[in-house]
Write an enzyme that holds these catalytic residues in place. Structure first.
Site, short mmCIF file in Angstrom:
data_model
loop_
_atom_site.label_atom_id
_atom_site.label_comp_id
_atom_site.label_asym_id
_atom_site.label_seq_id
_atom_site.Cartn_x
_atom_site.Cartn_y
_atom_site.Cartn_z
N LYS A 1 0.92 -1.23 0.06
CA LYS A 1 0.13 0.15 0.00
C LYS A 1 0.80 1.20 0.02
O LYS A 1 1.95 1.26 0.22
CB LYS A 1 -0.91 -0.12 1.18
CG LYS A 1 -2.14 -1.06 0.86
CD LYS A 1 -3.23 -0.91 1.99
CE LYS A 1 -4.20 -2.03 1.60
NZ LYS A 1 -5.36 -1.95 2.55
N ARG B 1 -3.14 -9.95 5.63
CA ARG B 1 -3.49 -9.91 4.38
C ARG B 1 -2.46 -9.48 3.68
O ARG B 1 -1.92 -8.23 3.51
CB ARG B 1 -4.84 -9.05 4.25
CG ARG B 1 -5.55 -9.52 3.01
CD ARG B 1 -6.54 -8.42 2.86
NE ARG B 1 -7.22 -8.36 1.35
CZ ARG B 1 -6.89 -7.52 0.63
NH1 ARG B 1 -5.98 -6.69 0.72
NH2 ARG B 1 -7.44 -7.59 -0.71
#
Ligand code: 7PJ
Length: 291
Positions: free
Chosen positions: A236, A270
């Site tokens: 991210k 995740r």
């Protein structure tokens, strides 16, 4: 009258037909079946058509690498991403869920906000409902409740189209903690007991870099609520922004976030890079349980 005191979160949790020991860390591998996912460039798609073989090849490798979950998503939540119809979402995710259930020993997590997808994925054997909108879509709470599966409630401020336009909080950790209290209440009222709820602060969803870093630093406060914590920071922009690296060079930064999240109480991480994260977390776990 009995007085129940929740002092320790239960070590075991049932995900469909699989029981998982949450006293140790687990990795959830990301399988995006969207043509516009930002971190894998939609390379599971050939001319917009789902390439089931490619998805399954990736799934197989992730299971061999030690993933406990595979998270199957058919709707991109990237800012400005196209809206998908229910049918489109079903066409993307159902063949993958069915093929995984037929051939792999892993818990299927369905990354969706759509009631119809929740119901059909559960029927096909999914073991976890992972909703970035925390079951706020019309009908989602009831659909999730009907499946009797665990649900992961993720926090997002705003919606994917506008969430990065100047997100603000009074106190990020407290605000998110209160948000979960509210959503948990709604879940309980719809027949989803607290024992079946996981929480995820939603890194990157309506948060500045500073918000994301504070959230990770103080993740132990959210973990102390006693519900299992799931986190997703893999590749991210919070990593890209600190390190000034493009999306395909964020692995080492991502491993640092995974280990720090685990150390602060997260139990499911995740990620796109399963093998490397499994090693990092196994190492961290060995340290944490030593005496
Ligand atoms: C998350 C997610 C996350 C949970 C996505 C991406 C964006 N589900 N789905 N938590 N992120 N629970 O993978 O970069 O952080 S989609």
């Amino acid at each position: 009258m009995t007085c129940q005191v929740l002092t320790k979160r239960p070590a075991k949790m049932l995900f469909g037909d699989q029981r998982l020991d949450l006293s140790q860390p687990h990795v959830m591998g990301v399988i995006n079946v969207t043509p516009d996912s930002f971190s894998d460039g939609g390379n599971l798609f050939a001319s917009q058509a789902l390439c089931l073989d490619a998805a399954m090849a990736r799934a197989r490798v992730m299971v061999e690498e030690g993933a406990s979950f595979l998270d199957i998503g058919g709707e991109s939540t990237r800012p400005g991403a196209d809206i998908v119809s229910v049918q489109q979402e079903l066409d993307r995710v159902m063949p993958v869920i069915e093929a995984i259930k037929a051939s792999l020993d892993v818990i299927v997590s369905i990354d969706t906000s759509t009631p119809e997808v929740i119901a059909l994925a559960a029927k096909a054997g999914a073991g976890l409902i992972n909703d970035v909108r925390a079951l706020s879509r019309k009908g989602a709470l009831q659909a999730a409740s009907d499946t009797q599966l665990p649900v992961c409630l993720m926090h997002m401020q705003g919606d994917p189209k506008t969430m990065q336009n100047d997100p603000t909080y009074d106190c990020i950790v407290e605000d998110i903690s209160h948000y979960f209290d509210e959503r948990i209440k709604h879940c309980n009222q719809s027949g989803i007991p607290t024992e079946r709820i996981l929480i995820d602060p939603g890194f990157g969803f309506g948060k500045t870099l500073s918000h994301n870093l504070q959230l990770l630093k103080h993740l132990d406060i959210l973990a102390s609520k006693g519900l299992p914590v799931l986190v997703g920071m893999s590749r991210k922009s919070m990593i890209g922004n600190v390190l000034n690296r493009p999306v395909d060079e964020r692995l080492y930064g991502g491993l640092a976030t995974a280990v720090m999240a685990y150390e602060r109480g997260a139990r499911i991480v995740r990620v796109h890079d399963v093998a490397q994260t499994v090693d990092a977390l196994r190492m961290a776990h060995a340290i944490m349980i030593s005496d």
